[in-house]
Design a protein around this motif. Structure first.
Motif, PDB file in Angstrom:
ATOM      1  N   GLY A   1      51.696 -61.912  45.740  1.00 46.01           N
ATOM      2  CA  GLY A   1      51.237 -60.603  45.886  1.00 46.01           C
ATOM      3  C   GLY A   1      50.791 -60.503  47.172  1.00 46.01           C
ATOM      4  N   SER A   2      49.740 -59.665  47.166  1.00 40.82           N
ATOM      5  CA  SER A   2      48.917 -59.380  48.652  1.00 40.82           C
ATOM      6  C   SER A   2      47.592 -59.485  48.448  1.00 40.82           C
ATOM      7  N   ILE A   3      46.893 -59.990  49.720  1.00 41.78           N
ATOM      8  CA  ILE A   3      45.547 -59.853  49.868  1.00 41.78           C
ATOM      9  C   ILE A   3      44.884 -58.927  50.898  1.00 41.78           C
ATOM     10  N   ASN A   4      43.735 -58.443  50.717  1.00 39.44           N
ATOM     11  CA  ASN A   4      43.290 -57.741  51.855  1.00 39.44           C
ATOM     12  C   ASN A   4      42.156 -58.857  52.561  1.00 39.44           C
ATOM     13  N   THR A   5      42.110 -58.591  53.750  1.00 41.98           N
ATOM     14  CA  THR A   5      41.112 -59.918  54.463  1.00 41.98           C
ATOM     15  C   THR A   5      40.479 -58.972  55.605  1.00 41.98           C
ATOM     16  N   TRP A   6      39.229 -59.680  55.898  1.00 42.35           N
ATOM     17  CA  TRP A   6      38.587 -59.333  57.196  1.00 42.35           C
ATOM     18  C   TRP A   6      37.712 -60.379  57.468  1.00 42.35           C
ATOM     19  N   VAL A   7      37.130 -60.332  58.768  1.00 39.69           N
ATOM     20  CA  VAL A   7      36.358 -61.439  59.035  1.00 39.69           C
ATOM     21  C   VAL A   7      35.013 -61.064  59.334  1.00 39.69           C
ATOM     22  N   GLU A   8      33.957 -61.778  58.966  1.00 41.91           N
ATOM     23  CA  GLU A   8      32.618 -61.360  59.461  1.00 41.91           C
ATOM     24  C   GLU A   8      31.744 -62.345  60.096  1.00 41.91           C
ATOM     25  N   SER A   9      30.625 -62.173  61.077  1.00 35.54           N
ATOM     26  CA  SER A   9      29.962 -62.999  61.303  1.00 35.54           C
ATOM     27  C   SER A   9      28.585 -62.869  60.862  1.00 35.54           C
ATOM     28  N   LYS A  10      27.878 -63.916  60.462  1.00 32.80           N
ATOM     29  CA  LYS A  10      26.761 -63.562  59.768  1.00 32.80           C
ATOM     30  C   LYS A  10      25.586 -64.580  60.372  1.00 32.80           C
ATOM     31  N   ARG A  11      24.306 -63.877  60.535  1.00 30.31           N
ATOM     32  CA  ARG A  11      23.328 -64.887  61.214  1.00 30.31           C
ATOM     33  C   ARG A  11      22.271 -65.380  60.327  1.00 30.31           C
TER      34      ARG A  11
END
Lengths: 187, 218
Positions: B207-217
């Protein structure tokens, strides 16, 4: 013989103690290696500062006063928070916008863009756009800027505003690798 | 020659800092040029078709030489790859990358303790770690036979390409079209890169995924 027994007992005891201490460190949120040894502590709470999915969304579509807010808005909340301002920005960039090569009018196109996630297929070709597949991932070599320029300025047939739909930079300045880690070595 | 490179590097930073337009380089005031500034994100099928590769780049526009060799990952900044498997734009799985003492540790993919703005690390989810590669040295790669996950962290050439200087001229009203040929504003610059390759089976399989990247401090 007796000394062997003592030795064995001592060994068993040390293994036992080691296991106890390992449990202790796990309680303090140490990560452990595959061999069961504690490595590092990873406690604490981490708070969102920056995020991205599709390229250039914040830089192109978000107004200058809202860029930090966009970076700290969860994707599930982005649509309601940003769709209308994205639509206004699109029409400011291209006042003649009707639909684009995907057949999306301004409201529909910016509804897609405002929820900034990158869709990735697990079933085959992954590409931003390769002439056939659309938004099934993003490879290093994908000319994503040309795709976005075409969708913003190119009109329904991709033929409008020809001077604005191709930046004439079609590839990276170093060849990518065919195998992991794929990116080229640094300059 | 070295001096010229330094001058060019500084000039590029000045131009970039003024216009703030790129893939995600220096995209917003709070993170601009800092250790949590994400510059770019990629997700694609690996050389092994059973795998997906995630690439997160931070700290863009590093000039070759001392600017790149002195660049480091911030031990208080986590890079979190977010994966939504049911199309609601909420992460169902995360892969967390955290640097510590010259290594990058990778946790997941796993279901996080909580979704959203704040993250903690479930240490049992440690999948692999890799030595952070040094500028000028060979790329250090880890390949976990247990999890099937490959990992890299270190300086790389910025893979982004765009005549962003001319785009800025167009937006500023000083030009009406791109040049042909164009000029890649990101040519000759480096980024700090994190690359992780994961079996599709750990991401839902099909199937498909949705993805995004985050920087967290922290």
């Amino acid at each position: 013989m007796k000394s062997i027994k003592i030795l064995l007992t001592a060994t068993c005891l040390s293994v036992f103690l080691f296991n106890c201490s390992e449990d202790d460190v796990n309680d303090r949120n140490f990560a452990t290696s595959p061999e069961g040894e504690p490595i590092e502590q990873f406690d604490g709470t981490y708070t969102l500062e920056d995020q991205m999915a599709r390229p250039a969304i914040n830089t192109v579509f978000v107004n200058s006063g809202s860029k930090d807010t966009f970076n700290t808005t969860l994707p599930a909340d982005m649509g309601s928070a940003f769709q209308s301002s994205f639509e206004a920005k699109l029409l400011a960039l291209n006042p003649g916008y009707t639909t684009n090569a995907l057949g999306l009018d301004a409201a529909t196109f910016t509804t897609v863009l405002a929820t900034d996630v990158l869709t990735v297929s697990l079933d085959g070709t992954t590409t931003f756009f390769d002439g056939t597949n659309v938004l099934t991932g993003r490879t290093l070599a994908d000319d994503v800027i040309n795709v976005e320029l075409l969708l913003i300025f190119g009109g329904p047939m991709g033929a409008d505003n020809p001077g604005l739909t191709n930046d004439n930079v079609d590839a990276n300045d170093k060849p990518f690798l065919n195998s992991f880690p794929y990116l080229a070595s640094p300059w | 020659m070295k001096k010229l490179k330094i001058i060019l590097g500084v000039g590029l930073l000045a131009v970039a800092g003024y216009f703030t337009v790129a893939a995600d380089h220096i995209d917003a005031p709070a993170v601009m040029g800092g250790s949590s500034d994400i510059t770019d994100y990629f997700a694609f099928q690996g050389q092994d078709n059973n795998n997906i590769v995630f690439v997160a780049n931070v700290q863009g526009l590093l000039a070759p030489g001392s600017a790149t060799s002195s660049a480091t990952f911030d031990e208080n900044v986590m890079i979190e790859f977010n994966i939504d498997t049911n199309a609601d734009a909420v992460e169902d799985l995360v892969i967390q990358a955290v640097p510590r003492d010259g290594k990058m540790y990778f946790f997941g993919p796993y279901q996080p303790n909580s979704t959203g703005i704040s993250s903690t690390i479930k240490s049992e989810a440690l999948a692999t770690s890799v030595n952070i590669s040094q500028y000028g040295g060979a790329a250090a790669i880890s390949n976990s036979s247990v999890s099937g996950i490959k990992a890299f962290a270190g300086p790389r050439d910025d893979p982004f390409f765009f005549d962003f200087a001319q785009y800025s001229e167009i937006i500023a009203g000083n030009a009406t079209s791109f040049n042909n040929p164009g000029s890649d504003t990101f040519a000759g610059t480096n980024v700090m890169s994190i690359v992780v390759e994961v079996p599709k089976a750990l991401l839902g399989g099909s199937g498909s995924i949705n993805t995004w990247v985050e920087s967290k401090r922290k």
